[in-house]
Design a protein around this motif. Structure first.
Motif, PDB file in Angstrom:
ATOM      1  N   UNK A   1      12.386   3.465   4.771  1.00 34.13           N
ATOM      2  CA  UNK A   1      11.264   3.059   5.708  1.00 34.13           C
ATOM      3  C   UNK A   1       9.877   3.389   5.088  1.00 34.13           C
ATOM      4  N   UNK A   2       9.823   4.749   4.422  1.00 34.24           N
ATOM      5  CA  UNK A   2       8.767   5.259   3.907  1.00 34.24           C
ATOM      6  C   UNK A   2       8.633   4.318   2.443  1.00 34.24           C
ATOM      7  N   UNK A   3       9.587   3.932   1.763  1.00 37.37           N
ATOM      8  CA  UNK A   3       9.444   3.073   0.335  1.00 37.37           C
ATOM      9  C   UNK A   3       9.111   1.928   0.742  1.00 37.37           C
ATOM     10  N   UNK A   4       9.308   1.340   1.931  1.00 42.04           N
ATOM     11  CA  UNK A   4       9.002  -0.212   2.391  1.00 42.04           C
ATOM     12  C   UNK A   4       7.319  -0.052   2.613  1.00 42.04           C
ATOM     13  N   UNK A   5       6.927   0.905   3.115  1.00 42.98           N
ATOM     14  CA  UNK A   5       5.543   0.868   3.399  1.00 42.98           C
ATOM     15  C   UNK A   5       4.849   1.314   2.115  1.00 42.98           C
ATOM     16  N   UNK A   6       5.345   2.192   1.132  1.00 43.45           N
ATOM     17  CA  UNK A   6       4.753   2.350   0.034  1.00 43.45           C
ATOM     18  C   UNK A   6       4.693   1.069  -1.040  1.00 43.45           C
ATOM     19  N   UNK A   7       5.659   0.324  -0.822  1.00 45.45           N
ATOM     20  CA  UNK A   7       6.052  -0.717  -1.581  1.00 45.45           C
ATOM     21  C   UNK A   7       4.925  -1.747  -1.271  1.00 45.45           C
ATOM     22  N   UNK A   8       4.889  -2.011   0.193  1.00 48.27           N
ATOM     23  CA  UNK A   8       3.687  -2.937   0.552  1.00 48.27           C
ATOM     24  C   UNK A   8       2.333  -2.783   0.035  1.00 48.27           C
ATOM     25  N   UNK A   9       2.019  -1.440  -0.035  1.00 44.66           N
ATOM     26  CA  UNK A   9       0.967  -1.046  -0.374  1.00 44.66           C
ATOM     27  C   UNK A   9       0.646  -1.004  -2.047  1.00 44.66           C
ATOM     28  N   UNK A  10       1.588  -0.616  -2.749  1.00 50.47           N
ATOM     29  CA  UNK A  10       1.736  -0.542  -4.325  1.00 50.47           C
ATOM     30  C   UNK A  10       1.806  -2.014  -4.748  1.00 50.47           C
ATOM     31  N   UNK A  11       2.416  -2.842  -3.957  1.00 52.00           N
ATOM     32  CA  UNK A  11       2.503  -4.202  -4.737  1.00 52.00           C
ATOM     33  C   UNK A  11       1.621  -5.274  -4.240  1.00 52.00           C
ATOM     34  N   UNK A  12       0.681  -4.862  -3.297  1.00 49.90           N
ATOM     35  CA  UNK A  12      -0.303  -5.827  -2.774  1.00 49.90           C
ATOM     36  C   UNK A  12      -1.569  -5.919  -3.811  1.00 49.90           C
ATOM     37  N   UNK A  13      -1.947  -7.253  -3.900  1.00 47.22           N
ATOM     38  CA  UNK A  13      -2.775  -7.386  -4.911  1.00 47.22           C
ATOM     39  C   UNK A  13      -4.367  -6.910  -4.440  1.00 47.22           C
ATOM     40  N   UNK A  14      -4.378  -6.527  -3.162  1.00 48.45           N
ATOM     41  CA  UNK A  14      -5.747  -6.038  -2.905  1.00 48.45           C
ATOM     42  C   UNK A  14      -5.865  -4.486  -3.100  1.00 48.45           C
ATOM     43  N   UNK A  15      -7.019  -4.224  -3.245  1.00 51.47           N
ATOM     44  CA  UNK A  15      -7.305  -2.641  -3.443  1.00 51.47           C
ATOM     45  C   UNK A  15      -7.095  -1.922  -1.944  1.00 51.47           C
ATOM     46  N   UNK A  16      -6.279  -1.048  -1.849  1.00 54.85           N
ATOM     47  CA  UNK A  16      -6.217  -0.093  -0.711  1.00 54.85           C
ATOM     48  C   UNK A  16      -6.387   1.066  -0.840  1.00 54.85           C
ATOM     49  N   UNK A  17      -7.390   1.664  -0.059  1.00 57.12           N
ATOM     50  CA  UNK A  17      -8.018   3.135  -0.106  1.00 57.12           C
ATOM     51  C   UNK A  17      -7.909   3.425   1.298  1.00 57.12           C
ATOM     52  N   UNK A  18      -7.290   4.999   1.154  1.00 51.01           N
ATOM     53  CA  UNK A  18      -7.430   5.703   2.463  1.00 51.01           C
ATOM     54  C   UNK A  18      -8.258   7.114   2.244  1.00 51.01           C
ATOM     55  N   UNK A  19      -9.088   7.483   3.154  1.00 49.54           N
ATOM     56  CA  UNK A  19      -9.853   8.515   3.096  1.00 49.54           C
ATOM     57  C   UNK A  19      -9.381   9.494   4.438  1.00 49.54           C
TER      58      UNK A  19
END
Length: 552
Positions: free
Chosen positions: A390-408
């Motif tokens: 489950x954790x890897x799935x979420x990480x995979x979505x974020x890391x493989x997205x073509x968009x820039x994703x930033x959390x603060x």
């Protein structure tokens, strides 16, 4: 076409014989003069070369086999030099594209005065023989490789003499290969007296063609140590003669372990049979000696079936090396080893187990056997796997997205920087994690940024903000930005999630579109060439709209 009148004058009593008989032979035949010109070829050579006689006769022999390196191998040349017959092997590609091996023999042709006036080449196709030799050599090399890597002793006995032993034989028996192969080496001297009659009888039965099932006997090493083993034999052909291939599996340690086990069996029986975990005992070669009912049930084997296996046989290949290392450490005096690993059940299913391996020793501290206690932890590992998945799935979505994703976080410090953000802004994650996100924005957006932050902390999502952000080179990039609250497990905002994409091309296309629309309006006001230019502009506008849709 034959050899011609001139050649008939040279070989008055040979030409007719060559032409009438050699065309029917399956071997290739070529007759050359001393200048290496072709005087005759038979039909076999025609087939190989794909050329008729009249295309080759009178021409240099290279026309017959242009691929041959005549400087290295040329029997006719040697024949012309010394008047003797010569033989060589070569390889050619026929007109059909088939690669064949040939055995070429050349013999001199002499006139009535004894002078060499030519030579005859007889060419045999030895392709099958070469392939058979290559296959035999490959088979022998495979046998030797397997034999040398085998943990068992392997030897070949031909006519009462040892003609092959592997390295394991040397290591266990203490004799070198030279000693084994010596003509005066007596095979019976390495067999314990009580086993000699049995071995002799079985060897005689083998030589009569009988199959002998594996049997147990004892050997004597060079220093007089007795070892017990299981001997498996097979009658084979070796170098053209009947021979006996023997494989001797040393079971001395197993026998010793079994005897020691009998002495202490009562002491262990209660804890062994009534244990709440699977328990198994194995000798120094990792063969199972005993297993309790829970262990057998756990793996799906009966106890008798397990005795034919080692712990490596039920261990997943990825864990065999580490398991052997653990066992070696334990047997050499180390502490008990505890490890989680994957096992393979009899039905092929995988099972996660937590195993503790200990050494059982006698009163002198000498190693007797291993004791392994295994607990099935498959369900626990499956729960861990699902959580990680489950954790890897979420990480995979974020890391493989073509968009820039930033959390603060709630203070505006960067807590996640995706690969898309690295690609868009040029900063690596380790360069920006923990920094305030404000350094990315122009100073004039400070108030606007504070307003965004307050709205997001109140639970609002702000979509499709067009703004500009600095990249690592100090260049402002046009982006489309969506900001959403990052919620904790209680649903309260604990930070911000920002998703942005580069819209430089969109803005450029929009500008070009506006320019074209303005130009269209201009042309609509004109009369000369208006229709033509309007059509062109409309096409260009449609293309730009398509580009914008593509960017979006």
């Amino acid at each position: 076409m034959g050899m011609g009148q001139k050649n008939r004058d040279l070989f008055p009593d040979k030409i007719e014989l060559l032409e009438s008989t050699l065309d029917s032979t399956i071997d290739g035949v070529v007759v050359l003069d001393t200048d290496f010109n072709v005087l005759f070829i038979n039909k076999t050579v025609e087939k190989w070369t794909g050329k008729k006689k009249d295309e080759i006769l009178g021409k240099h022999c290279r026309k017959v086999a242009p691929s041959l390196n005549c400087d290295e191998v040329c029997p006719p040349k040697k024949t012309f030099e010394d008047g003797q017959s010569h033989v060589s092997e070569n390889k050619i590609t026929t007109a059909d594209g088939v690669e064949i091996f040939q055995l070429v023999s050349s013999s001199p042709l002499k006139n009535d005065s004894g002078e060499i006036v030519g030579c005859v080449e007889v060419i045999k196709d030895v392709t099958e023989r070469k392939r058979s030799e290559a296959a035999l050599k490959e088979s022998e090399e495979k046998f030797r490789t397997l034999a040398e890597e085998s943990p068992n002793m392997i030897f070949i006995n031909k006519g009462g003499r040892v003609v092959f032993v592997n390295q394991r034989c040397e290591e266990i028996m203490g004799y070198s290969r030279e000693e084994f192969f010596a003509g005066d080496f007596n095979l019976m001297r390495i067999i314990a007296p009580e086993s000699r009659e049995l071995v002799k009888n079985n060897m005689n039965r083998h030589l009569k063609g009988e199959e002998i099932p594996p049997y147990e006997y004892r050997l004597l090493t060079k220093d007089g140590k007795e070892i017990i083993g299981i001997h498996t034999t097979k009658l084979i052909d070796y170098e053209g003669e009947r021979a006996i291939l023997g494989i001797f599996t040393d079971i001395s340690s197993r026998k010793k372990a079994e005897e020691s086990l009998k002495e202490s069996e009562e002491r262990f029986r209660k804890v062994f049979e009534e244990g709440l975990v699977g328990i198994a005992l194995a000798d120094s070669d990792y063969h199972f000696i005993r297993a309790n009912q829970l262990f057998c049930k756990m793996f799906g084997y009966s106890e008798s079936e397990l005795r034919e296996l080692t712990f490596k046989d039920i261990t997943h290949p990825d864990y065999v090396v580490s398991s052997v290392e653990d066992a070696a450490n334990v047997s050499s005096g180390g502490q008990s080893q505890k490890r989680e690993k994957i096992y393979i059940k009899k039905n092929g299913e995988q099972m996660w187990g937590e195993v503790t391996v200990s050494a059982v020793r006698n009163e002198k501290g000498e190693f007797l056997y291993f004791m392994a206690m295994v607990e099935d932890i498959t369900e626990r590992k499956e729960a861990e796997r699902k959580l990680k998945e489950s954790e890897n799935y979420l990480t995979g979505i974020i890391e493989n997205s073509g968009d820039a994703i930033i959390t603060t976080d709630s203070d505006g410090k960067i807590s996640l920087w995706s690969r898309g953000a690295e690609n868009l802004y040029g900063y690596r994650s380790e360069e920006v994690l923990g920094k305030w996100v404000d350094f990315l924005y122009p100073q004039e957006l400070k108030k606007e940024r504070e307003e965004w932050q307050n709205r997001i902390l109140n639970g609002e999502t702000i979509r499709n903000i067009r703004t500009r952000i600095y990249n690592s080179n100090g260049k402002l990039i046009d982006i489309n930005l969506t900001l959403s609250p990052l919620l904790d497990k209680d649903g309260k905002s604990k930070g911000t999630i920002g998703v942005s994409k580069d819209i430089t091309n969109v803005i450029k296309a929009e500008k070009q579109l506006q320019e074209k629309i303005e130009e269209l309006e201009k042309w609509q006001r004109l009369t000369v060439g208006r229709e033509s230019r309007m059509v062109e502009l409309k096409n260009e506008i449609e293309k730009l709209k398509e580009r914008l849709l593509k960017y979006e």
